[in-house]
Design a protein around this motif. Sequence first.
Motif, PDB file in Angstrom:
ATOM      1  N   LEU A  62       3.485  -3.734 -13.728  1.00  9.79           N
ATOM      2  CA  LEU A  62       2.613  -4.793 -14.222  1.00  9.79           C
ATOM      3  C   LEU A  62       2.526  -5.962 -13.240  1.00  9.79           C
ATOM      4  N   LYS A  63       3.645  -6.290 -12.611  1.00 11.25           N
ATOM      5  CA  LYS A  63       3.658  -7.398 -11.644  1.00 11.25           C
ATOM      6  C   LYS A  63       2.694  -7.132 -10.487  1.00 11.25           C
ATOM      7  N   GLN A  64       2.583  -5.894 -10.068  1.00 13.34           N
ATOM      8  CA  GLN A  64       1.720  -5.543  -8.946  1.00 13.34           C
ATOM      9  C   GLN A  64       0.259  -5.297  -9.350  1.00 13.34           C
ATOM     10  N   THR A  65       0.034  -4.899 -10.584  1.00 19.67           N
ATOM     11  CA  THR A  65      -1.317  -4.496 -10.991  1.00 19.67           C
ATOM     12  C   THR A  65      -2.090  -5.552 -11.769  1.00 19.67           C
ATOM     13  N   LEU A  66      -1.405  -6.558 -12.290  1.00 18.78           N
ATOM     14  CA  LEU A  66      -2.089  -7.613 -13.024  1.00 18.78           C
ATOM     15  C   LEU A  66      -2.245  -8.844 -12.149  1.00 18.78           C
ATOM     16  N   GLY A  67      -3.366  -9.510 -12.289  1.00 24.18           N
ATOM     17  CA  GLY A  67      -3.615 -10.734 -11.540  1.00 24.18           C
ATOM     18  C   GLY A  67      -2.935 -11.934 -12.178  1.00 24.18           C
ATOM     19  N   ARG A  68      -3.156 -13.100 -11.625  1.00 28.65           N
ATOM     20  CA  ARG A  68      -2.546 -14.346 -12.124  1.00 28.65           C
ATOM     21  C   ARG A  68      -2.890 -14.622 -13.572  1.00 28.65           C
ATOM     22  N   THR A  69      -4.071 -14.203 -14.004  1.00 29.79           N
ATOM     23  CA  THR A  69      -4.507 -14.476 -15.375  1.00 29.79           C
ATOM     24  C   THR A  69      -4.022 -13.419 -16.365  1.00 29.79           C
ATOM     25  N   GLY A  70      -3.342 -12.387 -15.864  1.00 31.66           N
ATOM     26  CA  GLY A  70      -2.844 -11.333 -16.739  1.00 31.66           C
ATOM     27  C   GLY A  70      -3.811 -10.179 -16.930  1.00 31.66           C
ATOM     28  N   ASN A  71      -4.916 -10.198 -16.196  1.00 27.20           N
ATOM     29  CA  ASN A  71      -5.909  -9.125 -16.285  1.00 27.20           C
ATOM     30  C   ASN A  71      -5.644  -8.084 -15.206  1.00 27.20           C
ATOM     31  N   LEU A  72      -6.041  -6.848 -15.485  1.00 26.62           N
ATOM     32  CA  LEU A  72      -5.928  -5.780 -14.504  1.00 26.62           C
ATOM     33  C   LEU A  72      -6.741  -6.153 -13.275  1.00 26.62           C
ATOM     34  N   ARG A  73      -6.140  -6.013 -12.099  1.00 26.60           N
ATOM     35  CA  ARG A  73      -6.810  -6.375 -10.857  1.00 26.60           C
ATOM     36  C   ARG A  73      -7.996  -5.462 -10.588  1.00 26.60           C
ATOM     37  N   ALA A  74      -8.958  -6.020  -9.885  1.00 33.34           N
ATOM     38  CA  ALA A  74     -10.149  -5.261  -9.511  1.00 33.34           C
ATOM     39  C   ALA A  74     -10.178  -5.154  -8.001  1.00 33.34           C
ATOM     40  N   PRO A  75     -10.744  -4.099  -7.475  1.00 31.88           N
ATOM     41  CA  PRO A  75     -11.265  -2.952  -8.207  1.00 31.88           C
ATOM     42  C   PRO A  75     -10.144  -2.033  -8.672  1.00 31.88           C
ATOM     43  N   THR A  76     -10.396  -1.336  -9.752  1.00 27.66           N
ATOM     44  CA  THR A  76      -9.500  -0.295 -10.238  1.00 27.66           C
ATOM     45  C   THR A  76     -10.321   0.981 -10.375  1.00 27.66           C
ATOM     46  N   LEU A  77      -9.840   2.034  -9.743  1.00 28.44           N
ATOM     47  CA  LEU A  77     -10.520   3.329  -9.784  1.00 28.44           C
ATOM     48  C   LEU A  77      -9.633   4.334 -10.487  1.00 28.44           C
ATOM     49  N   LYS A  78     -10.236   5.198 -11.267  1.00 26.19           N
ATOM     50  CA  LYS A  78      -9.509   6.305 -11.875  1.00 26.19           C
ATOM     51  C   LYS A  78     -10.069   7.589 -11.273  1.00 26.19           C
ATOM     52  N   ILE A  79      -9.195   8.309 -10.577  1.00 26.85           N
ATOM     53  CA  ILE A  79      -9.575   9.569  -9.954  1.00 26.85           C
ATOM     54  C   ILE A  79      -8.584  10.609 -10.451  1.00 26.85           C
ATOM     55  N   GLY A  80      -9.025  11.452 -11.367  1.00 28.79           N
ATOM     56  CA  GLY A  80      -8.110  12.408 -11.996  1.00 28.79           C
ATOM     57  C   GLY A  80      -7.065  11.659 -12.795  1.00 28.79           C
ATOM     58  N   ASP A  81      -5.782  11.935 -12.542  1.00 24.97           N
ATOM     59  CA  ASP A  81      -4.728  11.201 -13.258  1.00 24.97           C
ATOM     60  C   ASP A  81      -4.127  10.103 -12.376  1.00 24.97           C
ATOM     61  N   ARG A  82      -4.820   9.734 -11.314  1.00 27.77           N
ATOM     62  CA  ARG A  82      -4.370   8.680 -10.398  1.00 27.77           C
ATOM     63  C   ARG A  82      -5.216   7.429 -10.617  1.00 27.77           C
ATOM     64  N   LEU A  83      -4.553   6.272 -10.639  1.00 23.55           N
ATOM     65  CA  LEU A  83      -5.255   4.989 -10.666  1.00 23.55           C
ATOM     66  C   LEU A  83      -5.063   4.326  -9.315  1.00 23.55           C
ATOM     67  N   ILE A  84      -6.127   3.778  -8.790  1.00 28.49           N
ATOM     68  CA  ILE A  84      -6.090   3.040  -7.536  1.00 28.49           C
ATOM     69  C   ILE A  84      -6.471   1.610  -7.878  1.00 28.49           C
ATOM     70  N   VAL A  85      -5.541   0.679  -7.636  1.00 32.86           N
ATOM     71  CA  VAL A  85      -5.720  -0.712  -8.052  1.00 32.86           C
ATOM     72  C   VAL A  85      -5.710  -1.609  -6.822  1.00 32.86           C
ATOM     73  N   GLY A  86      -6.693  -2.504  -6.742  1.00 33.78           N
ATOM     74  CA  GLY A  86      -6.771  -3.415  -5.611  1.00 33.78           C
ATOM     75  C   GLY A  86      -7.487  -2.762  -4.442  1.00 33.78           C
ATOM     76  N   PHE A  87      -7.389  -3.408  -3.291  1.00 32.84           N
ATOM     77  CA  PHE A  87      -8.058  -2.861  -2.115  1.00 32.84           C
ATOM     78  C   PHE A  87      -7.171  -2.991  -0.894  1.00 32.84           C
ATOM     79  N   CYS A  88      -7.150  -1.923  -0.120  1.00 32.99           N
ATOM     80  CA  CYS A  88      -6.466  -1.864   1.162  1.00 32.99           C
ATOM     81  C   CYS A  88      -7.199  -0.792   1.960  1.00 32.99           C
ATOM     82  N   ASP A  89      -7.639  -1.118   3.171  1.00 30.28           N
ATOM     83  CA  ASP A  89      -8.412  -0.155   3.969  1.00 30.28           C
ATOM     84  C   ASP A  89      -7.696   1.181   4.109  1.00 30.28           C
TER      85      ASP A  89
END
Length: 97
Positions: A62-89
């Motif tokens: 939760l510490k890594q995936t939620l922003g300062r306001t407590g919301n799930l960070r964007a962008p969040t992608l769901k690919i199969g059973d994997r979630l990709i949260v945030g952005f990194c090249d």
Amino acid sequence: MKAQSVFTTNNIVPAEVTDARKEKIEGDDAWNLLGSAGEIVVGRGKKFTIFHPATDDKEAILKQTLGRTGNLRAPTLKIGDRLIVGFCDEMYSQYVG
């Protein structure tokens, strides 16, 4: 948006797009989504971290995936059973593009 440029470059069309400013995912709703994933890949800056909700600490996830306001960070992608949260090249190159 950097994520959108990856989609365009790789001819990826998301099945569903939600505006995170209008439809916030927080609290139990965020954990229900995160906890149901087999793997969560979280990008921050130039690094990314991989979590497995079945075995890794909920608070650390939760510490890594939620922003300062407590919301799930964007962008969040769901690919199969994997979630990709945030952005990194590097993360997007490996998991999306």
